[in-house]
Design a protein around this motif. Structure first.
Motif, mmCIF file in Angstrom:
data_model
loop_
_atom_site.group_PDB
_atom_site.id
_atom_site.type_symbol
_atom_site.label_atom_id
_atom_site.label_comp_id
_atom_site.label_asym_id
_atom_site.label_seq_id
_atom_site.Cartn_x
_atom_site.Cartn_y
_atom_site.Cartn_z
ATOM 1 N N ALA A 19 -18.022 -43.709 -1.056
ATOM 2 C CA ALA A 19 -19.301 -43.160 -1.511
ATOM 3 C C ALA A 19 -20.053 -42.498 -0.359
ATOM 4 C CB ALA A 19 -20.152 -44.252 -2.146
ATOM 5 N N ALA A 20 -19.798 -42.955 0.865
ATOM 6 C CA ALA A 20 -20.485 -42.400 2.042
ATOM 7 C C ALA A 20 -19.876 -41.083 2.512
ATOM 8 C CB ALA A 20 -20.455 -43.421 3.184
ATOM 9 N N ILE A 21 -18.689 -40.750 2.053
ATOM 10 C CA ILE A 21 -18.017 -39.517 2.496
ATOM 11 C C ILE A 21 -18.568 -38.347 1.689
ATOM 12 C CG2 ILE A 21 -15.824 -38.309 2.726
ATOM 13 C CD1 ILE A 21 -14.479 -41.109 2.900
ATOM 14 N N LYS A 22 -19.241 -37.444 2.392
ATOM 15 C CA LYS A 22 -19.826 -36.249 1.778
ATOM 16 C C LYS A 22 -19.332 -35.026 2.532
ATOM 17 C CE LYS A 22 -22.639 -38.722 -0.844
ATOM 18 N NZ LYS A 22 -22.035 -39.373 -1.923
ATOM 19 N N PRO A 23 -18.829 -34.002 1.885
ATOM 20 C CA PRO A 23 -18.524 -33.977 0.467
ATOM 21 C C PRO A 23 -17.411 -34.968 0.131
ATOM 22 C CG PRO A 23 -17.753 -31.952 1.528
ATOM 23 C CD PRO A 23 -18.483 -32.738 2.558
ATOM 24 N N PRO A 24 -17.365 -35.420 -1.126
ATOM 25 C CA PRO A 24 -16.372 -36.430 -1.517
ATOM 26 C C PRO A 24 -14.947 -35.904 -1.414
ATOM 27 C CG PRO A 24 -17.764 -35.796 -3.385
ATOM 28 C CD PRO A 24 -18.232 -35.013 -2.206
ATOM 29 N N VAL A 25 -14.025 -36.838 -1.297
ATOM 30 C CA VAL A 25 -12.599 -36.507 -1.202
ATOM 31 C C VAL A 25 -11.860 -37.072 -2.412
ATOM 32 C CG1 VAL A 25 -12.554 -36.374 1.318
ATOM 33 C CG2 VAL A 25 -12.133 -38.580 0.193
ATOM 34 N N HIS A 26 -10.703 -36.489 -2.706
ATOM 35 C CA HIS A 26 -9.817 -37.035 -3.731
ATOM 36 C C HIS A 26 -9.035 -38.180 -3.082
ATOM 37 C CE1 HIS A 26 -9.671 -33.670 -6.878
ATOM 38 N NE2 HIS A 26 -10.737 -33.483 -6.132
ATOM 39 N N TRP A 27 -8.776 -39.228 -3.848
ATOM 40 C CA TRP A 27 -8.024 -40.366 -3.318
ATOM 41 C C TRP A 27 -7.251 -41.053 -4.436
ATOM 42 C CZ3 TRP A 27 -8.983 -45.218 -5.262
ATOM 43 C CH2 TRP A 27 -10.190 -45.390 -5.946
ATOM 44 N N THR A 28 -6.297 -41.877 -4.006
ATOM 45 C CA THR A 28 -5.506 -42.675 -4.926
ATOM 46 C C THR A 28 -5.349 -44.082 -4.357
ATOM 47 O OG1 THR A 28 -3.442 -42.792 -6.179
ATOM 48 C CG2 THR A 28 -3.283 -41.995 -3.913
ATOM 49 N N HIS A 29 -5.079 -45.027 -5.235
ATOM 50 C CA HIS A 29 -4.770 -46.377 -4.758
ATOM 51 C C HIS A 29 -3.428 -46.348 -4.045
ATOM 52 C CE1 HIS A 29 -8.053 -48.385 -6.778
ATOM 53 N NE2 HIS A 29 -7.769 -47.708 -7.886
ATOM 54 N N ASP A 30 -3.355 -47.074 -2.951
ATOM 55 C CA ASP A 30 -2.100 -47.293 -2.265
ATOM 56 C C ASP A 30 -1.736 -48.748 -2.555
ATOM 57 O OD1 ASP A 30 0.121 -46.953 -0.627
ATOM 58 O OD2 ASP A 30 -1.011 -46.243 1.106
ATOM 59 N N GLU A 31 -0.889 -49.326 -1.779
ATOM 60 C CA GLU A 31 -0.431 -50.688 -2.058
ATOM 61 C C GLU A 31 -1.561 -51.712 -2.026
ATOM 62 O OE1 GLU A 31 3.957 -51.467 -0.669
ATOM 63 O OE2 GLU A 31 2.700 -50.873 1.028
ATOM 64 N N SER A 32 -1.442 -52.691 -2.894
ATOM 65 C CA SER A 32 -2.254 -53.895 -2.849
ATOM 66 C C SER A 32 -1.266 -55.018 -2.577
ATOM 67 C CB SER A 32 -2.970 -54.116 -4.179
ATOM 68 O OG SER A 32 -3.736 -55.295 -4.130
ATOM 69 N N VAL A 33 -1.453 -55.704 -1.467
ATOM 70 C CA VAL A 33 -0.483 -56.713 -1.037
ATOM 71 C C VAL A 33 -1.162 -58.075 -0.987
ATOM 72 C CG1 VAL A 33 1.069 -57.420 0.825
ATOM 73 C CG2 VAL A 33 0.727 -54.987 0.348
ATOM 74 N N GLU A 34 -0.537 -59.062 -1.617
ATOM 75 C CA GLU A 34 -1.042 -60.429 -1.565
ATOM 76 C C GLU A 34 -0.135 -61.260 -0.670
ATOM 77 O OE1 GLU A 34 -0.383 -59.712 -5.390
ATOM 78 O OE2 GLU A 34 -2.019 -58.327 -5.003
ATOM 79 N N GLY A 35 -0.732 -61.914 0.303
ATOM 80 C CA GLY A 35 0.005 -62.839 1.157
ATOM 81 C C GLY A 35 -0.199 -64.256 0.645
ATOM 82 N N GLY A 36 0.065 -65.235 1.483
ATOM 83 C CA GLY A 36 -0.101 -66.631 1.093
ATOM 84 C C GLY A 36 -1.556 -67.011 0.900
ATOM 85 N N CYS A 37 -2.444 -66.356 1.667
ATOM 86 C CA CYS A 37 -3.868 -66.677 1.562
ATOM 87 C C CYS A 37 -4.755 -65.462 1.818
ATOM 88 C CB CYS A 37 -4.229 -67.802 2.541
ATOM 89 S SG CYS A 37 -4.173 -67.313 4.285
ATOM 90 N N ASP A 38 -4.186 -64.264 1.781
ATOM 91 C CA ASP A 38 -4.974 -63.067 2.062
ATOM 92 C C ASP A 38 -4.508 -61.908 1.177
ATOM 93 O OD1 ASP A 38 -2.506 -62.818 3.341
ATOM 94 O OD2 ASP A 38 -3.314 -61.546 4.903
ATOM 95 N N VAL A 39 -5.313 -60.852 1.179
ATOM 96 C CA VAL A 39 -5.029 -59.672 0.360
ATOM 97 C C VAL A 39 -5.287 -58.437 1.212
ATOM 98 C CG1 VAL A 39 -5.670 -58.397 -1.737
ATOM 99 C CG2 VAL A 39 -5.799 -60.891 -1.716
#
Length: 158
Positions: A19-39
């Motif tokens: 939201a702070a990037i002006k002008p806005p940029v296009h983006w996509t989700h990349d990997e979401s990784v879950e570890g034993g106790c972190d994300v």
């Protein structure tokens, strides 16, 4: 805090940053990784960030993160620049701009209580490549893709 709550907080950090990037940029989700106790939550920018505008791009992000109270951990000033910060609640954040002008954001959570984790809910700006190979950036911006340095701001009056 459990892993789902930490993932939501990581998404909030990314949402605020974008939201702070002006002008806005296009983006996509990349990997979401879950570890034993972190994300780890990641996003890739699909807008081309020209070599001439990378410093400005990183400056926008750095100013936003510092205004949020994040602490700078490291800066890489190579051809593929990166900045690393830590939030007051111990989330590590990073942005790296690849040589092809593609920026990659990552938020790593601290170790929290194990739980199931849902995918990110934020709608991408442009196509969503989640779970697929992310192509090189292909969106041109009159500002971020320009081959000239941005105009400098006038010096503040004293």
């Amino acid at each position: 805090m459990n892993m789902q709550e930490a993932a939501v907080r990581a998404d909030e950090i990314l949402d605020g940053t974008f939201a702070a990037i002006k002008p806005p940029v296009h983006w996509t989700h990349d990997e979401s990784v879950e570890g034993g106790c972190d994300v780890q939550r990641s996003r890739a920018v699909m807008t081309i960030i020209s070599e001439e505008r990378r410093g400005s791009f990183l400056g926008v992000i750095e100013r936003y993160w510092e205004n949020q109270g994040y602490k700078r951990l490291a800066v890489n000033k190579s051809k593929s620049p990166a900045i690393y910060y830590r939030t007051p609640d111990d989330f590590n954040v990073r942005v790296l701009v690849g040589s092809n002008g593609q920026a990659f954001f990552e938020v790593a959570t601290p170790c929290v209580n194990a739980s199931a984790v849902s995918p990110p809910k934020a709608e991408t700006v442009g196509p969503n490549y989640a779970g697929k190979d992310i192509p090189f950036p292909d969106v041109k911006s009159d500002f971020w893709s320009a081959k000239s340095a941005p105009p400098s701001s006038p010096a503040p009056r004293t």
